[in-house]
Enzyme design. Structure first.
Site, PDB file in Angstrom:
ATOM      1  N   ASN A  22       0.827  -1.209   0.000  1.00 60.31           N
ATOM      2  CA  ASN A  22       0.000   0.000   0.000  1.00 60.31           C
ATOM      3  C   ASN A  22       0.853   1.247   0.000  1.00 60.31           C
ATOM      4  OD1 ASN A  22      -0.526   1.954   2.523  1.00 60.31           O
ATOM      5  ND2 ASN A  22       0.242  -0.008   3.299  1.00 60.31           N
ATOM      6  N   SER A  36       5.922   5.255   8.359  1.00 60.64           N
ATOM      7  CA  SER A  36       5.248   4.969   7.097  1.00 60.64           C
ATOM      8  C   SER A  36       6.188   5.330   5.952  1.00 60.64           C
ATOM      9  CB  SER A  36       3.972   5.804   6.980  1.00 60.64           C
ATOM     10  OG  SER A  36       3.557   5.808   5.630  1.00 60.64           O
ATOM     11  N   ASN A  73       5.188   6.131   3.064  1.00 62.83           N
ATOM     12  CA  ASN A  73       4.384   6.776   2.027  1.00 62.83           C
ATOM     13  C   ASN A  73       4.216   8.285   2.155  1.00 62.83           C
ATOM     14  OD1 ASN A  73       3.948   4.257   0.781  1.00 62.83           O
ATOM     15  ND2 ASN A  73       2.422   3.779   2.343  1.00 62.83           N
ATOM     16  N   LYS A 107       6.260   4.117  16.762  1.00 59.32           N
ATOM     17  CA  LYS A 107       6.176   2.971  15.837  1.00 59.32           C
ATOM     18  C   LYS A 107       7.334   3.013  14.851  1.00 59.32           C
ATOM     19  CE  LYS A 107       2.980   0.544  12.773  1.00 59.32           C
ATOM     20  NZ  LYS A 107       1.600   0.461  12.315  1.00 59.32           N
ATOM     21  N   ASN A 109       6.100  -1.276  11.276  1.00 53.75           N
ATOM     22  CA  ASN A 109       5.305  -0.795  10.154  1.00 53.75           C
ATOM     23  C   ASN A 109       5.579  -1.680   8.923  1.00 53.75           C
ATOM     24  OD1 ASN A 109       3.765   1.023   8.469  1.00 53.75           O
ATOM     25  ND2 ASN A 109       4.214   2.614   9.966  1.00 53.75           N
TER      26      ASN A 109
HETATM   27  C1  LIG Z   1      -3.555  -0.577   3.639  1.00 51.69           C
HETATM   28  C2  LIG Z   1      -2.684  -0.326   4.842  1.00 51.69           C
HETATM   29  C3  LIG Z   1      -2.715   0.928   5.460  1.00 51.69           C
HETATM   30  C4  LIG Z   1      -1.904   1.177   6.570  1.00 51.69           C
HETATM   31  N1  LIG Z   1      -1.964   2.399   7.181  1.00 51.69           N
HETATM   32  C5  LIG Z   1      -1.225   2.628   8.292  1.00 51.69           C
HETATM   33  C6  LIG Z   1      -1.321   3.860   8.977  1.00 51.69           C
HETATM   34  O1  LIG Z   1      -2.102   4.747   8.624  1.00 51.69           O
HETATM   35  N2  LIG Z   1      -0.526   4.037  10.067  1.00 51.69           N
HETATM   36  C7  LIG Z   1       0.339   3.082  10.525  1.00 51.69           C
HETATM   37  O2  LIG Z   1       1.023   3.295  11.527  1.00 51.69           O
HETATM   38  N3  LIG Z   1       0.422   1.888   9.909  1.00 51.69           N
HETATM   39  C8  LIG Z   1      -0.334   1.646   8.817  1.00 51.69           C
HETATM   40  N4  LIG Z   1      -0.255   0.428   8.203  1.00 51.69           N
HETATM   41  C9  LIG Z   1       0.702  -0.574   8.731  1.00 51.69           C
HETATM   42  C10 LIG Z   1       0.049  -1.549   9.699  1.00 51.69           C
HETATM   43  O3  LIG Z   1      -0.465  -0.888  10.833  1.00 51.69           O
HETATM   44  C11 LIG Z   1       1.060  -2.616  10.167  1.00 51.69           C
HETATM   45  O4  LIG Z   1       2.070  -1.998  10.924  1.00 51.69           O
HETATM   46  C12 LIG Z   1       1.709  -3.355   9.008  1.00 51.69           C
HETATM   47  O5  LIG Z   1       0.803  -3.557   7.961  1.00 51.69           O
HETATM   48  C13 LIG Z   1       2.271  -4.703   9.436  1.00 51.69           C
HETATM   49  O6  LIG Z   1       1.267  -5.519   9.977  1.00 51.69           O
HETATM   50  P1  LIG Z   1       0.462  -6.614   9.109  1.00 51.69           P
HETATM   51  O7  LIG Z   1       1.480  -7.467   8.434  1.00 51.69           O
HETATM   52  O8  LIG Z   1      -0.401  -7.332  10.113  1.00 51.69           O
HETATM   53  O9  LIG Z   1      -0.364  -5.864   8.132  1.00 51.69           O
HETATM   54  C14 LIG Z   1      -1.050   0.157   7.087  1.00 51.69           C
HETATM   55  C15 LIG Z   1      -1.047  -1.105   6.470  1.00 51.69           C
HETATM   56  C16 LIG Z   1      -1.845  -1.356   5.367  1.00 51.69           C
HETATM   57  C17 LIG Z   1      -1.816  -2.729   4.733  1.00 51.69           C
END
Ligand SMILES: Cc1cc2nc3c(=O)[nH]c(=O)nc-3n(C[C@H](O)[C@H](O)[C@H](O)COP(=O)(O)O)c2cc1C
Length: 360
Positions: free
Chosen positions: A128, A199, A201, A239, A268
């Protein structure tokens, strides 16, 4: 019995719900996500009995006390899943022990151009580059106000963390003030604040993990939390990215400890593309952060390093796709875990499975 019910939930989600979900809306992952959040927003507004029944099926596990917060369960909603808190009333009923809302920024912003979410199905992963699309910290604050949310009152059944990021148009030199604005809007509602500097992004954001910048940011936020509530300041978590070198991680840990940060969230999404399999390799060049199964080992290793080098508590996130992954994260030293991609791929069974782990 516990295991049978979890297996039935998992089977139902993967065989029946997920195929329909993934095909709906022409397969547009972001639109489907928005529909899901909207539906959960409606479900969460139904009378308490419905949610109560939900949480009794989902279990909560044994709970934990951390940074002065009582978490009824150890698995939480990771940031980004419910950026504007629209579904905040639903998470307790799905068995979550906490939810990290956001990331919100001081100013509302649209995020990056679409498409910006890509499912890598063969790899159990997502890429993403949302870019902190959100309605802004003030909108989240007023939504939560409407539901009577106050720090510590568990109005929605579980503690709520709130993740703060930097507004894209704010230059890096203005980052501290930008985060402070969001903190002031949310400090009396958040059970904890998460500083998102990891992040990939938002251009330049990850540079806030470096030496002086991190020192200034963490000190300013911890100090402001004390000004806002001198006797009981809201705990601040940081984070981190999985792409930090070990040395950079140790520096982050040292800075956070000195600043009075309450804990870390690791991790993250990653810029690395290892772990993409089969047809998903074609997605490797999409800009953005990779989450899900390719992160499992790296995130767990980061948590283990933090625990070895610090007494700060850690929330583990990254590639927790199964209850066994959560157990391994706990074994690595995480006090709590958060899920995002695993929840998308495996649904509520994952939450229930973690809540009913033999040692949870
Ligand atoms: C579509 C998407 C949007 C995300 N947006 C955020 C965000 O706004 N802030 C943040 O700290 N992490 C964001 N993350 C990261 C997740 O909180 C997490 O740290 C990361 O995806 C790893 O965990 P997972 O493998 O369970 O997804 C996002 C992840 C995804 C897939």
């Amino acid at each position: 019995m516990d295991e049978m019910l979890t297996r039935a939930l998992l089977h139902g989600y993967r065989q029946v719900v997920r195929p329909g979900l993934f095909r709906a809306r022409g397969g547009d992952a972001e639109k489907i996500h928005e529909d899901m959040i909207r539906a959960l927003g409606i479900a969460g507004g139904l009378p308490g009995a419905v949610l109560g029944a939900g949480s009794s099926v989902m279990g909560t596990g044994k709970g934990v006390e951390l940074a002065g917060i009582s978490f009824p369960g150890r698995v939480g909603v990771a940031a980004g899943l419910d950026k504007n808190g629209l579904a905040a009333r639903a998470w307790a009923g799905l068995g979550f022990g906490f939810a990290e809302l956001g990331t919100v920024t001081a100013q509302a912003q649209p995020g990056n151009p679409k498409p910006r979410v890509f499912r890598a199905k063969q790899s159990d992963a997502v890429i993403n580059r949302m870019g902190f699309n959100n309605e802004g910290a003030a909108a989240l604050a007023s939504r939560l106000d409407g539901w009577g949310v106050r720090r510590g009152n568990a109005a929605l059944g579980i503690p709520l963390g709130m993740s703060l990021g930097k507004t894209k148009v704010t230059p890096l030199e203005g980052a501290v003030e930008d985060y402070l604005r969001s903190l002031r809007l949310l400090a009396d509602k958040a059970d904890y604040i998460a500083i998102n500097i990891s992040s990939p992004n938002t251009p330049g954001l990850r540079s806030l993990q470096d030496g002086d910048a991190l020192r200034e940011l963490t000190r300013a936020l911890v100090a402001e939390a004390k000004v806002l509530n001198p006797s009981n300041p809201v705990p601040i978590f940081v984070k981190v990215a999985p792409d930090l070198t070990w040395d950079a991680l140790y520096e982050v840990i040292g800075t956070c400890e000195l600043a009075g940060v309450a804990g870390l969230i690791a991790t993250n999404t990653t810029l690395d593309r290892k772990g993409l399999k089969g047809d998903d390799v074609r997605l490797a060049d999409e800009a953005g952060g990779l989450s899900g199964a390719p992160l499992t080992v790296r995130s767990r290793a980061m948590v283990a390093r933090i625990v070895q080098h610090s007494s700060l508590p850690v929330m583990g996130a990254g590639g927790i796709m199964t209850p066994a992954d959560a157990q391994a994260m706990f074994d690595a030293g995480a006090s709590l875990v958060q899920v995002y991609t695993g929840f998308i791929y495996n649904g509520p069974a994952l939450v229930r499975g973690i809540n009913t782990l033999p040692h949870n």
